[in-house]
Design an enzyme around this catalytic site. Structure first.
Site, mmCIF file in Angstrom:
data_model
loop_
_atom_site.group_PDB
_atom_site.id
_atom_site.type_symbol
_atom_site.label_atom_id
_atom_site.label_comp_id
_atom_site.label_asym_id
_atom_site.label_seq_id
_atom_site.Cartn_x
_atom_site.Cartn_y
_atom_site.Cartn_z
ATOM 1 N N LYS A 66 0.833 -1.212 0.000
ATOM 2 C CA LYS A 66 0.000 0.000 0.000
ATOM 3 C C LYS A 66 0.863 1.256 0.000
ATOM 4 O O LYS A 66 0.590 2.208 -0.732
ATOM 5 C CB LYS A 66 -0.904 -0.025 1.242
ATOM 6 N N ASN A 67 1.932 1.219 0.824
ATOM 7 C CA ASN A 67 2.707 2.454 0.985
ATOM 8 C C ASN A 67 3.728 2.684 -0.131
ATOM 9 O O ASN A 67 4.483 3.656 -0.085
ATOM 10 C CB ASN A 67 3.364 2.482 2.370
ATOM 11 N N ARG A 83 -3.589 10.583 3.487
ATOM 12 C CA ARG A 83 -2.487 11.545 3.553
ATOM 13 C C ARG A 83 -1.768 11.668 2.202
ATOM 14 O O ARG A 83 -0.904 12.502 2.026
ATOM 15 C CB ARG A 83 -1.476 11.113 4.624
ATOM 16 N N CYS A 111 -4.530 8.000 9.466
ATOM 17 C CA CYS A 111 -4.836 7.476 10.786
ATOM 18 C C CYS A 111 -4.539 8.494 11.884
ATOM 19 O O CYS A 111 -3.599 9.269 11.784
ATOM 20 C CB CYS A 111 -4.014 6.215 11.020
ATOM 21 N N ASP A 129 4.413 0.140 12.161
ATOM 22 C CA ASP A 129 3.159 -0.481 11.712
ATOM 23 C C ASP A 129 3.077 -1.972 12.064
ATOM 24 O O ASP A 129 2.027 -2.579 11.940
ATOM 25 C CB ASP A 129 2.999 -0.306 10.198
ATOM 26 N N VAL A 137 8.380 6.261 16.757
ATOM 27 C CA VAL A 137 8.021 6.938 15.500
ATOM 28 C C VAL A 137 6.809 7.857 15.684
ATOM 29 O O VAL A 137 6.809 9.003 15.229
ATOM 30 C CB VAL A 137 7.781 5.919 14.364
HETATM 31 C C1 EPZ Z 1 4.223 6.635 6.280
HETATM 32 O O1 EPZ Z 1 3.556 7.716 6.887
HETATM 33 C C2 EPZ Z 1 3.208 5.526 6.198
HETATM 34 N N1 EPZ Z 1 2.074 5.991 5.434
HETATM 35 C C3 EPZ Z 1 2.793 5.109 7.582
HETATM 36 O O2 EPZ Z 1 1.915 4.011 7.481
HETATM 37 C C4 EPZ Z 1 4.012 4.677 8.381
HETATM 38 O O3 EPZ Z 1 3.625 4.414 9.698
HETATM 39 C C5 EPZ Z 1 5.064 5.799 8.368
HETATM 40 O O4 EPZ Z 1 5.354 6.197 7.012
HETATM 41 C C6 EPZ Z 1 6.352 5.376 9.041
HETATM 42 O O5 EPZ Z 1 6.869 4.238 8.418
HETATM 43 C C7 EPZ Z 1 2.130 6.002 4.104
HETATM 44 O O6 EPZ Z 1 3.125 5.640 3.499
HETATM 45 C C8 EPZ Z 1 0.897 6.446 3.400
HETATM 46 P P1 EPZ Z 1 6.492 9.850 8.407
HETATM 47 P P2 EPZ Z 1 4.177 9.178 6.855
HETATM 48 O O7 EPZ Z 1 6.457 11.126 7.665
HETATM 49 O O8 EPZ Z 1 4.972 9.333 5.613
HETATM 50 C C9 EPZ Z 1 6.837 13.148 11.863
HETATM 51 C C10 EPZ Z 1 -0.068 2.834 7.745
HETATM 52 O O9 EPZ Z 1 -0.733 2.362 8.698
HETATM 53 N N2 EPZ Z 1 6.705 14.168 10.834
HETATM 54 O O10 EPZ Z 1 7.649 8.945 8.219
HETATM 55 O O11 EPZ Z 1 3.091 10.136 7.145
HETATM 56 C C11 EPZ Z 1 5.517 12.400 12.067
HETATM 57 O O12 EPZ Z 1 4.634 13.118 12.876
HETATM 58 C C12 EPZ Z 1 0.545 4.204 7.882
HETATM 59 O O13 EPZ Z 1 0.094 2.262 6.667
HETATM 60 C C13 EPZ Z 1 6.812 15.511 11.178
HETATM 61 O O14 EPZ Z 1 7.022 15.850 12.355
HETATM 62 O O15 EPZ Z 1 5.143 9.043 8.114
HETATM 63 C C14 EPZ Z 1 5.976 11.096 12.660
HETATM 64 O O16 EPZ Z 1 6.161 11.239 14.045
HETATM 65 C C15 EPZ Z 1 0.298 4.820 9.209
HETATM 66 N N3 EPZ Z 1 6.659 16.456 10.196
HETATM 67 C C16 EPZ Z 1 7.326 10.872 11.990
HETATM 68 O O17 EPZ Z 1 7.727 12.133 11.455
HETATM 69 C C17 EPZ Z 1 6.423 16.124 8.895
HETATM 70 O O18 EPZ Z 1 6.294 17.032 8.046
HETATM 71 C C18 EPZ Z 1 7.320 9.840 10.881
HETATM 72 O O19 EPZ Z 1 6.306 10.175 9.931
HETATM 73 C C19 EPZ Z 1 6.346 14.773 8.544
HETATM 74 C C20 EPZ Z 1 6.491 13.797 9.524
#
Ligand code: EPZ
Length: 451
Positions: free
Chosen positions: A24-25, A98, A122, A324, A346
Site C-alpha cells: 500500500k505504501n 495523507r 490514521c 506499523d 516513531v
Molecule cells: C508513512 O507515513 C506511512 N504511510 C505510515 O503508514 C508509516 O507508519 C510511516 O510512514 C512510518 O513508516 C504512508 O506511506 C501512506 P512519516 P508518513 O512522515 O509518511 C513526523 C499505515 O498504517 N513528521 O515517516 O506520514 C511524524 O509526525 C501508515 O500504513 C513531522 O514531524 O510518516 C511522525 O512522528 C500509518 N513532520 C514521523 O515524522 C512532517 O512534516 C514519521 O512520519 C512529517 C512527519
C-alpha cells in the site's frame, strides 16, 4: 455504525494460506509518480484497498485517465491530458488519506500550481506536514495556507536544493523525490528515509528516466531532468500486511502461509517473531522454466505450541522494527510469559489501542518514559509512548471500536484469539489497507460474520 460491524467468534487458530499484493505504501506513491510522465505508466499487483481508490479519484480529477489492465490488479495511467481540478472537486477527498500532499511536486511541475485538501489518514498523533512544506519552499514553491486547504505555486519553476530533514520522514522523503526529479539542477537530501518502499519508489522514478543516487548515511542525490516518461512496474509486496497475518497466526496459535511475503524486507520482524517463540519458514520464489511451472515465494508462520517468550522491542525507521508492525504483534505478546517492553519512537500516540486489549483481559501499562535506548523525540514531551505487557493473559470477548488502520487489525486479532463472541465496530476502516480481509479470514477458517 451498526452495519459496519463484524461479529467474531474467537478461539479458533487461523490455519491456511493467503496472498499479499503490492505494498500500500508504495503503490499509492507510484500512482502519483505517473503524473510526472509524458507517456502512460503501468502498475501491477495493485491491491483493491480504499487508499488506492482515493488516489485513483484524485488522478482522474487531474485529467489522468486510469484504466484497469488485462491482468487482475493491473492499472494503466495515461497522463496525456493533465489539467487543473476545482477546489470543490478536490475537496471531496478531504480527510480521506495523507497521499494528496504528495501531489504537490508533480502538479507544480505539470501545471505550475496545486491545491491540496485537508489531509486524512490514521489518528496516531498530530502528523504535521511541516517538513513537506519546508522542502517545497526550498525548491522555490510558494505555499499559502487557506481555510479550505493549501494553495501552492511555482512562478519561477522549481530548483534543486540542499536540504536536511529534521527526522527521516517517509512522506517528506517521497515529497523531495517526486519534486527533485524534474527540478532544475541537483538536489541533495540528507537524513532521508530509506524504507524499502522508498527504494522501490526510486526504482519507479529511475525507470521513468530520473537520475537518483542513494549514498551511505541517509544521503540521496537527485539530478533533475527536464522530462520523464511512463513506467512499467511490479511493486514490492506489502510487508505490513504480511506481518499482520503472521502476528494473527501467533496470537491464535495457528499456522498461516503468506504467499508473496519477502524475507529481505521483513528481517527485523522475523528476528522478533523468532525471539517471541514463533516459527517461520521462507520459500524462495522460483521462476517458471520449460517443464517446471515455478513456485511462488512466501513465508509460513506458525505457533509451535507451548509458551511464547517475552521480548523488548523499539520501533524505529528502517532498518528498525516498523511502527506499523507494533500493534498486531502486541496482541501476540499478551500471550507471552513475563514482561514484554515496547518503546514506540516513531509516533507519539500509537499505544491508545492497548486500552481495548486491557478491556479483554490483557495486562498492559503505558508509560511516558522512554523504556529503551533508541533516541526518541517524545521522552521529555509527556507522551505515553512506552508499554509494558505482562503475560500470558487469557483474552475474553468484548465489544470493540476500531480507532485506526493498524490498531484496527490488532483489535481484530485480539477478537480472533479471545474466547467467546466479540463485536468489532468500524471494521470498514480495515479496507483502507488490507485487501479482501474478510475473504482472507474465511480462507483461514476464522468464524466471523456480518450481523
Ligand atoms: C508513512 O507515513 C506511512 N504511510 C505510515 O503508514 C508509516 O507508519 C510511516 O510512514 C512510518 O513508516 C504512508 O506511506 C501512506 P512519516 P508518513 O512522515 O509518511 C513526523 C499505515 O498504517 N513528521 O515517516 O506520514 C511524524 O509526525 C501508515 O500504513 C513531522 O514531524 O510518516 C511522525 O512522528 C500509518 N513532520 C514521523 O515524522 C512532517 O512534516 C514519521 O512520519 C512529517 C512527519
Amino acid at each position: 455504525m451498526t452495519d459496519d460491524v463484524l461479529v467474531v467468534h474467537g478461539g479458533t487458530p487461523l490455519e491456511g494460506r493467503i496472498r499479499v499484493r503490492g505494498a500500500k505504501n508504495l503503490v499509492s506513491k507510484a500512482m502519483v509518480a505517473a503524473l510526472l510522465g509524458d507517456s502512460p505508466s503501468r502498475l501491477y499487483d495493485v491491491p483493491k484497498i480504499r487508499d488506492v481508490e482515493v488516489v485513483r479519484g484524485l488522478l482522474g480529477l487531474h485529467g489522468v485517465k486510469v484504466t484497469d489492465g488485462d491482468e487482475d490488479g493491473e492499472l494503466v495511467f495515461d497522463p496525456a491530458n493533465v489539467e487543473s481540478a476545482s477546489t470543490d472537486q478536490i475537496n471531496v477527498h478531504a480527510g480521506s488519506s495523507r497521499i494528496p500532499i504528495l501531489f504537490c511536486g508533480p502538479l507544480l511541475h505539470r501545471l505550475g500550481h496545486a491545491f491540496i485538501p485537508d489531509l486524512g489518514g490514521c489518528h496516531i498523533g498530530p502528523r504535521p506536514i511541516d517538513f513537506h512544506l519546508q522542502a517545497l519552499r526550498e525548491f522555490g514553491a510558494t505555499v499559502e495556507k487557506r481555510p479550505e486547504g493549501l494553495h501552492l505555486s511555482a512562478p519561477n519553476g522549481l530548483h534543486g536544493t540542499k536540504f536536511a530533514l529534521p527526522y527521516p520522514s517517509v512522506g517528506a522523503t517521497e515529497q523531495v523525490l517526486l519534486t527533485a526529479v524534474m527540478a532544475e539542477g541537483v538536489t541533495e537530501l540528507r537524513n532521508a528515509a530509506v524504507e524499502p518502499e522508498i527504494i522501490d519508489l526510486i526504482c519507479v522514478l529511475q525507470k521513468m528516466g530520473a537520475i537518483i543516487k542513494v549514498h551511505t548515511d541517509r544521503v540521496i542525490e537527485i539530478q533533475g531532468v527536464p522530462k520523464l516518461h511512463g513506467y512499467t512496474h511490479r511493486p514490492i509486496p506489502d510487508r505490513i500486511e504480511a506481518a499482520s497475518w503472521a502476528a494473527a497466526a501467533l496470537a491464535t496459535r495457528g499456522h498461516v502461509e503468506v504467499l508473496g511475503a519477502q524475507q529481505a524486507d521483513m528481517m527485523t520482524f522475523l528476528n522478533i517473531f523468532r525471539s517471541v517463540g514463533g516459527e517461520y519458514e521462507v520459500t524462495d520464489a522460483r521462476p517458471p522454466k520449460l517443464g517446471d511451472p515455478g513456485q511462488e515465494g512466501g513465508i509460513r508462520f506458525w505457533h509451535p505450541g507451548g509458551e511464547l517468550k517475552s521480548v523488548a522491542l523499539e520501533t524505529d525507521v528502517h532498518p528498525g522494527f516498523m511502527t506499523d508492525w507494533q500493534q498486531p504483534l502486541v496482541v501476540a505478546l499478551t500471550q507471552a510469559r513475563g514482561l514484554s517492553i515496547v518503546h514506540e519512537t516513531v509516533y507519539e500516540q500509537r499505544l491508545g489501542y492497548t486500552e481495548a486489549l486491557n478491556s479483554m483481559g490483557a495486562n498492559i501499562q503505558v508509560y511516558r518514559d522512554c523504556l529503551g535506548g533508541t533516541p526518541c523525540r517524545f521522552g521529555r514531551r509527556n507522551f505515553k509512548h512506552s508499554a509494558v505487557i505482562a503475560g500470558p493473559s487469557k483474552l475474553h470477548a468484548a465489544d470493540l471500536v476500531i480507532p485506526d488502520l493498524r490498531a484496527g487489525f490488532s483489535h481484530l486479532i485480539a477478537a480472533l484469539a479471545a474466547e467467546g463472541t466479540s463485536r468489532v465496530y468500524g471494521v470498514d476502516l480495515i479496507n483502507r489497507g488490507y485487501e479482501d480481509f474478510e475473504a482472507k479470514l474465511a480462507d483461514l477458517g476464522a468464524h466471523v460474520e456480518r450481523p
